[in-house]
Design a protein around this motif. Structure first.
Motif, mmCIF file in Angstrom:
data_model
loop_
_atom_site.group_PDB
_atom_site.id
_atom_site.type_symbol
_atom_site.label_atom_id
_atom_site.label_comp_id
_atom_site.label_asym_id
_atom_site.label_seq_id
_atom_site.Cartn_x
_atom_site.Cartn_y
_atom_site.Cartn_z
ATOM 1 N N ARG A 66 0.807 -1.081 -0.037
ATOM 2 C CA ARG A 66 0.089 -0.023 -0.026
ATOM 3 C C ARG A 66 0.909 1.283 -0.003
ATOM 4 O O ARG A 66 1.918 1.291 0.576
ATOM 5 C CB ARG A 66 -0.902 -0.135 1.245
ATOM 6 C CG ARG A 66 -0.284 0.048 2.451
ATOM 7 C CD ARG A 66 -1.196 0.046 3.592
ATOM 8 N NE ARG A 66 -1.450 -1.262 4.150
ATOM 9 C CZ ARG A 66 -2.364 -1.664 4.841
ATOM 10 N NH1 ARG A 66 -3.342 -0.915 5.228
ATOM 11 N NH2 ARG A 66 -2.328 -2.684 5.324
ATOM 12 N N LEU A 67 0.351 2.296 -0.531
ATOM 13 C CA LEU A 67 1.111 3.541 -0.549
ATOM 14 C C LEU A 67 0.670 4.020 0.657
ATOM 15 O O LEU A 67 -0.305 3.842 1.423
ATOM 16 C CB LEU A 67 0.451 4.397 -1.518
ATOM 17 C CG LEU A 67 0.759 3.954 -3.119
ATOM 18 C CD1 LEU A 67 -0.007 4.747 -4.026
ATOM 19 C CD2 LEU A 67 2.328 4.029 -3.243
ATOM 20 N N PRO A 68 1.766 5.204 1.128
ATOM 21 C CA PRO A 68 1.204 5.795 2.246
ATOM 22 C C PRO A 68 -0.258 6.710 2.378
ATOM 23 O O PRO A 68 -0.495 7.005 1.339
ATOM 24 C CB PRO A 68 2.347 7.073 2.445
ATOM 25 C CG PRO A 68 3.452 6.368 1.527
ATOM 26 C CD PRO A 68 2.933 5.700 0.707
ATOM 27 N N GLY A 69 -0.867 6.428 3.473
ATOM 28 C CA GLY A 69 -2.206 6.847 3.632
ATOM 29 C C GLY A 69 -3.261 5.849 3.008
ATOM 30 O O GLY A 69 -4.580 5.972 3.401
ATOM 31 N N SER A 98 4.874 -5.646 -0.290
ATOM 32 C CA SER A 98 5.573 -4.944 -1.355
ATOM 33 C C SER A 98 5.431 -3.715 -1.854
ATOM 34 O O SER A 98 4.398 -3.343 -2.127
ATOM 35 C CB SER A 98 5.811 -6.069 -2.471
ATOM 36 O OG SER A 98 4.713 -6.357 -3.214
ATOM 37 N N ARG A 99 6.469 -3.060 -2.290
ATOM 38 C CA ARG A 99 6.569 -1.793 -3.027
ATOM 39 C C ARG A 99 6.829 -1.663 -4.293
ATOM 40 O O ARG A 99 6.592 -0.437 -5.013
ATOM 41 C CB ARG A 99 7.092 -0.731 -2.275
ATOM 42 C CG ARG A 99 6.888 -0.556 -0.645
ATOM 43 C CD ARG A 99 7.700 0.158 -0.018
ATOM 44 N NE ARG A 99 9.141 -0.619 0.237
ATOM 45 C CZ ARG A 99 10.218 -0.286 0.912
ATOM 46 N NH1 ARG A 99 10.129 0.764 1.609
ATOM 47 N NH2 ARG A 99 11.361 -1.054 0.536
ATOM 48 N N ASN A 100 7.228 -2.578 -5.048
ATOM 49 C CA ASN A 100 7.774 -2.660 -6.399
ATOM 50 C C ASN A 100 7.668 -3.971 -6.945
ATOM 51 O O ASN A 100 7.479 -4.899 -6.165
ATOM 52 C CB ASN A 100 9.109 -1.879 -6.684
ATOM 53 C CG ASN A 100 9.926 -2.332 -5.735
ATOM 54 O OD1 ASN A 100 10.204 -3.845 -5.793
ATOM 55 N ND2 ASN A 100 10.893 -1.652 -4.938
ATOM 56 N N THR A 101 7.875 -4.154 -8.371
ATOM 57 C CA THR A 101 7.820 -5.615 -8.771
ATOM 58 C C THR A 101 9.089 -6.602 -8.218
ATOM 59 O O THR A 101 8.641 -7.582 -7.981
ATOM 60 C CB THR A 101 8.265 -5.220 -10.406
ATOM 61 O OG1 THR A 101 7.232 -4.498 -10.848
ATOM 62 C CG2 THR A 101 8.001 -6.708 -11.061
ATOM 63 N N TYR A 102 10.080 -5.902 -8.017
ATOM 64 C CA TYR A 102 11.239 -7.027 -7.503
ATOM 65 C C TYR A 102 10.639 -7.401 -6.021
ATOM 66 O O TYR A 102 10.808 -8.576 -5.890
ATOM 67 C CB TYR A 102 12.612 -5.970 -7.063
ATOM 68 C CG TYR A 102 13.612 -6.817 -6.623
ATOM 69 C CD1 TYR A 102 14.375 -7.851 -7.477
ATOM 70 C CD2 TYR A 102 14.193 -6.358 -5.192
ATOM 71 C CE1 TYR A 102 15.084 -8.535 -6.810
ATOM 72 C CE2 TYR A 102 15.263 -7.277 -4.657
ATOM 73 C CZ TYR A 102 15.683 -8.306 -5.405
ATOM 74 O OH TYR A 102 16.700 -8.840 -4.856
ATOM 75 N N GLU A 103 10.059 -6.470 -5.273
ATOM 76 C CA GLU A 103 9.786 -7.130 -4.016
ATOM 77 C C GLU A 103 8.474 -7.777 -4.039
ATOM 78 O O GLU A 103 8.207 -8.841 -3.212
ATOM 79 C CB GLU A 103 9.551 -5.770 -3.039
ATOM 80 C CG GLU A 103 10.571 -5.050 -2.605
ATOM 81 C CD GLU A 103 10.311 -4.041 -1.579
ATOM 82 O OE1 GLU A 103 11.033 -3.413 -0.891
ATOM 83 O OE2 GLU A 103 8.813 -3.509 -1.260
#
Length: 194
Positions: A66-69, A98-103
């Motif tokens: 999730r994005l902040p908020g 996760s925050r991106n494709t790699y994660e």
């Protein structure tokens, strides 16, 4: 007809994965808005549902934090969407940090035993496959067709160039969530800090 022609070059590199025998269909993260999938995420989820219905794999893994908020994670929203459309909870794996494709791939990797089928936008697929192989996953891809703008293709080409030059992404925290018993949907847990 134009959409089919646009896919022809991709089909040369990524032939449709029609054979059975995948351990997981993996839906890579895309935005969610207030607990509802974005159009991009919904296209990926619908494609995964079609492949699952054809028996290509016994389960679907959905990734994305999730994005902040944000109250909800992409993985949580994706799993809930699939549960509502009849995929049993035991056939789902929901990665929510996760925050991106790699994660996406790194955090799912401990649970992805055997060959996997990555489902993502056509421009994103080559980079996703590169990262999956970098992480030691046995992966094939299934491109989700769509009217993708030239800037998306260009951005993905630049990301791949970055990877080919030997620069590597670095992961943050790691967590994996499974849907709770009873199919109520994945838990709503706070994101981990960097």
């Amino acid at each position: 007809m134009g959409g089919v022609r646009g896919l022809l070059p991709l089909l040369l590199f990524f032939p449709p994965a029609l054979a059975q025998g995948y351990a997981w269909i993996v839906v890579l993260g895309a935005a969610q808005y207030g607990g509802r999938p974005s159009p991009a995420l919904e296209r990926r989820l619908e494609t995964a549902l079609e492949l699952y219905a054809k028996g290509l794999a016994p389960g679907i893994a959905v990734a994305g934090g999730r994005l902040p908020g944000d109250r909800f994670s992409e993985g949580e929203v994706g799993c809930r969407y699939l549960l509502e459309r009849g995929v049993p909870g035991e056939a789902l794996l929901c990665e929510t940090q996760s925050r991106n494709t790699y994660e996406n791939l790194l955090f799912l990797r401990p649970r992805l035993q055997g060959p996997v089928l990555l489902v993502t936008d056509a421009p994103h697929l080559p980079r996703a496959l590169f990262l999956a192989r970098l992480l030691g996953l046995e992966a094939r891809g299934h491109p989700v067709p769509g009217p993708y703008p030239p800037g998306y293709w260009l951005r993905e080409a630049l990301y791949r160039l970055w990877l080919y030059l030997g620069l590597r992404p670095s992961p943050g925290g790691q967590a994996l969530r499974a849907p709770p018993p009873g199919g109520a949907g994945p838990p709503d847990t706070p994101p981990r800090g960097p």
